[in-house]
Design an enzyme around this catalytic site. Structure first.
Site, PDB file in Angstrom:
ATOM      1  N   GLU A  57      12.231  24.858 102.987  1.00 12.01           N
ATOM      2  CA  GLU A  57      11.088  24.145 103.552  1.00 12.01           C
ATOM      3  C   GLU A  57      10.251  25.015 104.489  1.00 12.01           C
ATOM      4  O   GLU A  57       9.138  24.633 104.864  1.00 12.01           O
ATOM      5  CB  GLU A  57      11.566  22.906 104.323  1.00 12.01           C
ATOM      6  CG  GLU A  57      12.170  21.819 103.462  1.00 12.01           C
ATOM      7  CD  GLU A  57      11.138  21.065 102.640  1.00 12.01           C
ATOM      8  OE1 GLU A  57       9.926  21.309 102.815  1.00 12.01           O
ATOM      9  OE2 GLU A  57      11.541  20.229 101.807  1.00 12.01           O
ATOM     10  N   GLU A  96      34.156  27.780  97.650  1.00 16.48           N
ATOM     11  CA  GLU A  96      34.193  27.821  99.113  1.00 16.48           C
ATOM     12  C   GLU A  96      35.443  28.513  99.649  1.00 16.48           C
ATOM     13  O   GLU A  96      35.516  28.887 100.813  1.00 16.48           O
ATOM     14  CB  GLU A  96      34.093  26.420  99.701  1.00 16.48           C
ATOM     15  CG  GLU A  96      35.321  25.560  99.571  1.00 16.48           C
ATOM     16  CD  GLU A  96      35.165  24.251 100.346  1.00 16.48           C
ATOM     17  OE1 GLU A  96      35.890  24.095 101.338  1.00 16.48           O
ATOM     18  OE2 GLU A  96      34.341  23.420  99.955  1.00 16.48           O
TER      19      GLU A  96
END
Length: 299
Positions: free
Chosen positions: A85, A116
């Site tokens: 963004e 992960e």
């Protein structure tokens, strides 16, 4: 090493929610809403730690450094979202703020099993980006234990980068791995262990602060106006027009003509109108004031 017998609060079960599968929809919605309402208060507790991290990040970015988020699962998706963004909101180059997720782009839309848990992959991701002393690396992990994130922070710290650990548990391993520890303790989730809920909300709130306040401190807003935004669609073009008109007091026809001449750059258009300059002269004035519109207007 992480103690497998030590249960972080984000993994604990809250007895208040033990019967949620038997509740009417409205009652369950109220329970979730009440749980979510506690998140901003938990963030407020650690505002000093958040502020200290932001000051350190902004100082390095002011010298040309990058802001790199690293996460896995929901935390990684939130990191990528916040980074993505920044270009449309603040007109930044996509390389300035980046989100790195365990498992790569595929993990944005589906779970990549085991990603992960790969600390070496986390370290390799930072090596590939050639992280250095001016960069800031923010590790994001609800549990504060994700090996991918811990591996990335260890690599970043070894390369002299600033390191920040954002987690949702007390005494998280991620905090010990980072120079700046931010622990937003939100407690057990409505659905036990589903850290996309309160923990995810808390992380998003903190990431909002990190990126937004850093950009404000770097002069990428004028007051609360997105003076650096990229007018990439009709909505944003209309917003740019209103911004130029609001700052200068010019009518929309004048503001629109200046924006066209400025190639859509709102702060260039503002200087053109306020100082009676052409686009090149306005850009030169901005450059001489470190690209800060407020300084260029008063200078």
């Amino acid at each position: 090493m992480i103690d497998p017998l030590s249960e972080p609060s984000t993994e604990q079960s809250d007895p208040r929610y033990a019967q949620i599968d038997r509740l009417p929809t409205l009652q369950l919605a109220r329970l979730m809403n009440q749980a979510d309402a506690a998140v901003p208060a938990a963030v407020a507790v650690v505002l000093p730690a958040i502020s200290a991290a932001i000051d350190a990040i902004a100082a390095r970015m002011g010298q040309g450094g990058r802001l790199l988020y690293v996460g896995a699962g929901t935390s990684g998706r939130l990191a990528v979202l916040d980074a993505s963004e920044c270009p449309p909101t603040f007109g930044t180059d996509p390389s300035l703020v980046q989100g790195i997720i365990a498992g790569g782009p595929d993990a944005l839309t589906r779970s990549v099993e085991g990603a992960e848990d790969d600390a070496e992959a986390g370290a390799a991701a930072l090596k590939d980006l050639e992280v250095g002393p001016l960069d800031s690396v923010v590790g994001v992990s609800a549990s504060g234990r994700a090996p991918f994130v811990l591996g990335a922070l260890a690599e970043a710290r070894g390369r002299g980068a600033l390191t920040v650990g954002l987690s949702c548990n007390d005494d998280a391993p991620l905090s010990a791995a980072a120079e700046h520890a931010i622990e937003v303790v939100v407690g057990p989730e409505v659905v036990t262990g589903s850290t996309r809920l309160k923990a995810g909300t808390a992380q998003k709130l903190v990431l909002n602060m990190i990126s937004t306040i850093s950009m404000v401190k770097l002069g990428r807003t004028y007051g609360n106006k997105m003076i650096e935004m990229s007018a990439m669609n009709s909505k944003l073009a209309g917003r740019a027009l209103r911004i130029v008109s609001d700052i200068t007091g010019a009518d929309q026809e004048t503001a629109g003509a200046a924006l066209d001449a400025a190639g859509g750059q709102a702060k260039v258009a503002v200087l053109m109108i306020r100082h009676g300059l052409d686009a090149d002269a306005a850009r030169a004035l901005l450059s001489s004031h470190g690209e800060r519109l407020s300084d260029a207007l008063s200078g």
